[in-house]
Structure formats: C-alpha cells, structure tokens
Write a protein that holds these residues in place. Structure first.
Motif, PDB file in Angstrom:
ATOM      1  N   ASP A  21       0.934  -1.285  -0.098  1.00 25.31           N
ATOM      2  CA  ASP A  21      -0.033  -0.021  -0.165  1.00 25.31           C
ATOM      3  C   ASP A  21       0.815   1.217  -0.086  1.00 25.31           C
ATOM      4  N   LEU A  22       0.679   2.199  -0.838  1.00 19.76           N
ATOM      5  CA  LEU A  22       1.360   3.285  -0.925  1.00 19.76           C
ATOM      6  C   LEU A  22       1.476   4.256   0.157  1.00 19.76           C
ATOM      7  N   LEU A  23       0.358   4.210   0.775  1.00 22.34           N
ATOM      8  CA  LEU A  23       0.444   5.100   2.033  1.00 22.34           C
ATOM      9  C   LEU A  23       1.126   4.406   3.216  1.00 22.34           C
ATOM     10  N   ILE A  25       4.141   2.822   2.644  1.00 19.37           N
ATOM     11  CA  ILE A  25       5.478   3.297   2.343  1.00 19.37           C
ATOM     12  C   ILE A  25       5.739   4.598   2.834  1.00 19.37           C
ATOM     13  N   LEU A  26       4.904   5.678   2.605  1.00 18.26           N
ATOM     14  CA  LEU A  26       4.988   7.068   2.832  1.00 18.26           C
ATOM     15  C   LEU A  26       5.031   6.831   4.460  1.00 18.26           C
ATOM     16  N   ASP A  27       4.416   6.390   5.279  1.00 18.57           N
ATOM     17  CA  ASP A  27       4.262   6.231   6.691  1.00 18.57           C
ATOM     18  C   ASP A  27       5.809   5.841   6.942  1.00 18.57           C
ATOM     19  N   LYS A  28       6.151   4.724   6.235  1.00 17.84           N
ATOM     20  CA  LYS A  28       7.579   4.244   6.697  1.00 17.84           C
ATOM     21  C   LYS A  28       8.628   5.266   6.363  1.00 17.84           C
ATOM     22  N   GLU A  29       8.509   6.104   5.285  1.00 20.00           N
ATOM     23  CA  GLU A  29       9.574   7.190   4.769  1.00 20.00           C
ATOM     24  C   GLU A  29       9.336   8.452   5.638  1.00 20.00           C
ATOM     25  N   THR A  30       8.283   8.633   6.421  1.00 23.23           N
ATOM     26  CA  THR A  30       8.035  10.028   7.092  1.00 23.23           C
ATOM     27  C   THR A  30       9.409  10.189   7.977  1.00 23.23           C
ATOM     28  N   PRO A  31       9.889  11.361   7.810  1.00 29.48           N
ATOM     29  CA  PRO A  31      11.058  11.347   8.859  1.00 29.48           C
ATOM     30  C   PRO A  31      10.880  11.456  10.140  1.00 29.48           C
ATOM     31  N   ASN A  35       8.340  16.196  18.336  1.00 27.90           N
ATOM     32  CA  ASN A  35       7.006  17.082  17.830  1.00 27.90           C
ATOM     33  C   ASN A  35       6.866  17.685  19.338  1.00 27.90           C
ATOM     34  N   ILE A  36       7.252  18.925  18.981  1.00 24.91           N
ATOM     35  CA  ILE A  36       6.808  19.957  20.346  1.00 24.91           C
ATOM     36  C   ILE A  36       5.848  20.201  20.650  1.00 24.91           C
TER      37      ILE A  36
END
Lengths: 286, 181
Positions: A21-23, A25-31, A35-36
C-alpha cells in the motif's frame, strides 16, 4: 513445512499483484522528528501568575487586567465593583523563546518589568521530553508615597525582585499542569520581623471544557510569610475564553493584585470566607 | 537445505517488487489560501510526502498537519488546536488513481487524479486536476483545487466566520524521484 512455503509464496505473489500500500510506504518514509507540544496553556498567564507560554517572535501583546474589590463588601459597594485595581502591560516577543514585558498597576502605583525565557520544551515522538521549563525574572518598583515624609524611601528601597522556575506538562490535549517554585526578595519590609526573602510554590492547572473554553485554577503556597499582615496563600479559579486574537480570562481570586511580588506575598483575603475579588485579563495580540 | 533455498527464493519474490516503478518525494510543497475582504490567510508545508507507482498508476500523498507554517504563530496554533485538531488527526492523506496516465510524456500533460482525500478524520472522494511532466527519471506534478471546510467537519466559530473563507484554495508542487528502498 510445505504449508508454510505455500503461504509465503502466496504472500509473495499477492504482494506482486497488489503492491505494498502506497500510504504504508509513505508512513515508513516519514522522517521521525520530535514533536514539540504546543498550547500547554492558552495565555501567558494561568490566572494571576505566569504560565510557561511565551509570546512568539516579534509579537506584541497588550494586556489589560482588572481586579475589583471583595465580593463580600455587599450591595453598598456593588459587591466590590466600586473598587478596582488595574494593570496595563505591553509584552513583546524578542524571539520565540524570550519575552519582555512592562506593566503598571494602580495598586500602590507599582511599575513592573519582566523577562521570561523558555528553556526546555515538552516533546513527544523521537527524543521525547516529559515537561517544559521556563525561567521568569521580574523587578517591580512601588511608587506610592505611603511613607513618613522624614523617612523618605529611595528608589532602591522601593524595589522588589521575583525569580521563578516554571515547570509544566501537557498531560493530554485537555489537561495541563504547572509547578512554579518562586523566590521573592523585598528591599524594604514593614517591620523587622518580616522576611526580606520569601519562598513559595505555585500549582496551576488547566482543564479544557471545549475547544475554546478552559477552566483554570492556581494556588501559591508561601513557606514563610510576613508577620505585619495576615498573609494568606493565594488561590484563584477562572475561565479562559479564546476568540481569534484575544484571550479573555474571567477570574475569582483572593488577591487584588496581579504581579508576583504582590499576590504571592501580600494577599490577605480568605477565599472561603468570601474575600473574593472578581477580575479579568484581556489580551490582544498584534 | 532445500527448504532454505525455497525460503530465500520466496523472500526474493517479496522484496523484488518493482522498485524502479515507484517515484517518491519527501519535500513536496502544498500551500493553501483563504481569502476574505477582511483577512487573507496562507500557509505552506514543504515536507509533503508523495509517491507514484507507475505500474499500478496509483498515487498517494501524506501531509503532516503540524508542518504547515503560517505568518502568524497564533494562527498556526489555532489551526492546529482548534480547527484541524492535529493532536487527534496528525495527518491528511490522499490515495487515488491517475487517469490517462499513459499519455504522460516530457511535456506538461493534464491528468485528473481521482481518489479519496482524508482531512480531519473525514474522507471524501475527489478529482484533482493536475499537470504531469516526466523528464528523465523525475515525475513533476502540480495543480490547484478547492476544498470546502464544512465537507471535513471543520467548524468556524461565528466570531471569526467573516475572516475565514468557506472555500480554501490549495496548490501543490511535487517533484518525484525514483524510490530506492
């Protein structure tokens, strides 16, 4: 064994057919970044005292605060509304972490100035940190000439200093609290038995009632008190109402003053005896 | 021994899925504008993740709400805390199919992307008119569309209703490069 191989084969084939699922992959690639945590409190004040929140870079805030007389003065004084103590202040963000402010209270004609620095931020996610820390320092000068003409007070003798460490944690979007160890130094005291240095601890909380309304409470316990007055710990309850660039705070407090050196060390009202001052803070950010 | 080989072959199968057919960007730019006679509000996010799979002709976009930067810090705080509730809904996503993907060449090609957009926890079907440009091994996508706040149950309090447009204009620029796993 064969079954396992077959399963893996099927998985492999299905993977080929449908793709990952493309999303995902994006989750995995999210730096993964820290989170302040923001908006621990809505305003720069919990009620009377400061919160860890600063004005942001180059933001100018104009604050008008009022505290009326005691509610238990009764109808003749319109429940305290005939008396009022007002403080005007301009507060400016030198940068995102450092705020400078100047104010003037009508009570004892007091001028005050402060610096507040945000030292540490609460973070979640990667490199999380459980709470936020700000440092606060202020100098106030009392210009009311309430002394004997012979015994004229010098400028230096009219000064008061306050240092605070503000430690706050936003536990959830709807609940934050703050601990505030406080040190107050007075250059002049009324009688010799009064301490020049007073130590206190503040506890403040914010409970969000809705998106734009929260219920705040604040209590300062002083560990040593002036002997010349019937000093009491300061207690306040209030509501924050937020509308665009404004925050309104409606306050019930046993203190009539709005600066640290006063409400922490000079409050004499008995909250549960009805010595309650109604008041408000209005801030406008430019 | 035989089983080990079989396993290896199987894993090859799993991990050898079309790596050259996926194109990714981690610093796509999405901007939005709200324009009313009283106030213009704009924000920019340049950390948008987007991926295109040329074999399935599918596209997906993931946006961290907290990465939107505003001119006024207070606006950004309100945007996160009151409107988009980014603690509860940290991401906005899009997932869809690129229609007429085969037409895409070196020149700017108009293509619609049809799919599901999810903002503030609310999903909605949408067709986004886009312009695709494929040069060498990059796929550049840009476009512009409008979103209605009420479609995503983002409520505007009556006091500021005149300052925030009902329809928000969104623009995007995504420059995809081959994705290496």
């Amino acid at each position: 064994m064969k079954k396992i191989i077959l399963t893996i084969f099927i998985l492999g084939i299905s993977n080929q057919f449908f793709g990952q699922d493309l999303l995902d992959i994006l989750d995995k690639e999210t730096p993964k970044t820290a989170n302040i945590v923001t908006a621990t409190f809505k305003g720069t004040r919990i009620l009377n005292g400061h919160s860890i929140e600063n004005r942001k870079d180059k933001e100018l805030e104009f604050i008008i605060s009022h505290r009326f007389g005691r509610i238990n003065l009764g109808f003749d004084e319109l429940f305290g509304l005939d008396q009022s103590n007002i403080r005007f202040a301009l507060e400016y963000g030198l940068n995102d972490n450092l705020t400078i402010g100047f104010g003037r209270s009508s009570f004892e004609k007091t001028y005050d100035s402060f610096l507040k620095y945000s030292l540490l931020k609460q973070k979640n996610g990667e490199n999380s940190f459980p709470f936020a820390v700000s440092l606060f320092g202020s100098v106030a000068v009392k210009t009311l000439k309430d002394y004997d003409p012979i015994d004229k007070r010098t400028f230096a003798e009219s000064l008061f200093y306050v240092g605070q460490v503000l430690i706050a944690r936003k536990v959830s979007p709807s609940f934050s609290y703050q601990l505030t160890p406080t040190y107050v130094h007075r250059n002049t005291v009324r009688i010799i038995a009064d301490p020049h240095d007073i130590f206190a601890l503040g506890l403040g909380t914010r409970i969000k009632l809705s998106k734009r309304v929260s219920f705040n409470s604040e209590y300062y316990v002083a560990f040593n008190e002036s002997q010349s007055i019937d000093a009491r710990n300061s207690l306040a309850f209030g509501i924050d109402i937020e509308t665009g660039g404004h925050v309104f705070q409606l306050i019930l407090s046993n203190a009539i003053t709005m600066i640290e050196k006063s409400f922490i060390t000079e409050s004499t009202g008995d909250f549960f005896g009805g010595d309650i001052h109604f008041g408000f803070n209005i801030s406008r950010t430019f | 021994m035989k089983t080990t080989y079989t396993f290896l072959i199987c894993f090859l199968f799993i991990y050898n899925t079309n790596s050259q057919e996926q194109y990714l960007t981690k610093n796509g730019v999405i901007k939005f504008f709200s324009s009313t006679p009283i106030e213009d509000i704009k924000a920019e996010n340049n950390q948008v993740l987007s991926i295109i799979d040329t074999s399935t002709k599918k596209m997906a976009i993931s946006i961290l709400i907290k990465s939107f930067l505003f001119e006024k810090a207070l606006m950004q705080e309100h945007f996160n805390e009151n409107y988009l509730e980014s603690d509860k809904f940290p991401k906005a996503t899009f997932k869809g199919d690129i229609l007429n993907f085969n037409k895409i060449g070196g020149l700017e090609t108009k293509c619609d992307v049809k799919g599901i957009i999810t903002i503030h926890g609310v999903s909605k079907e949408i067709v986004i008119p886009s312009i695709f440009t494929r040069i060498g091994n990059t796929i550049f996508v840009k476009g512009e569309f409008g979103l209605f706040l009420e479609d995503f149950s983002i409520k505007i309090p009556r006091l500021v209703v005149k300052k925030i447009a009902k329809e928000i204009k969104v623009t995007f620029e995504l420059n995809h490069k081959p994705y290496k796993k």
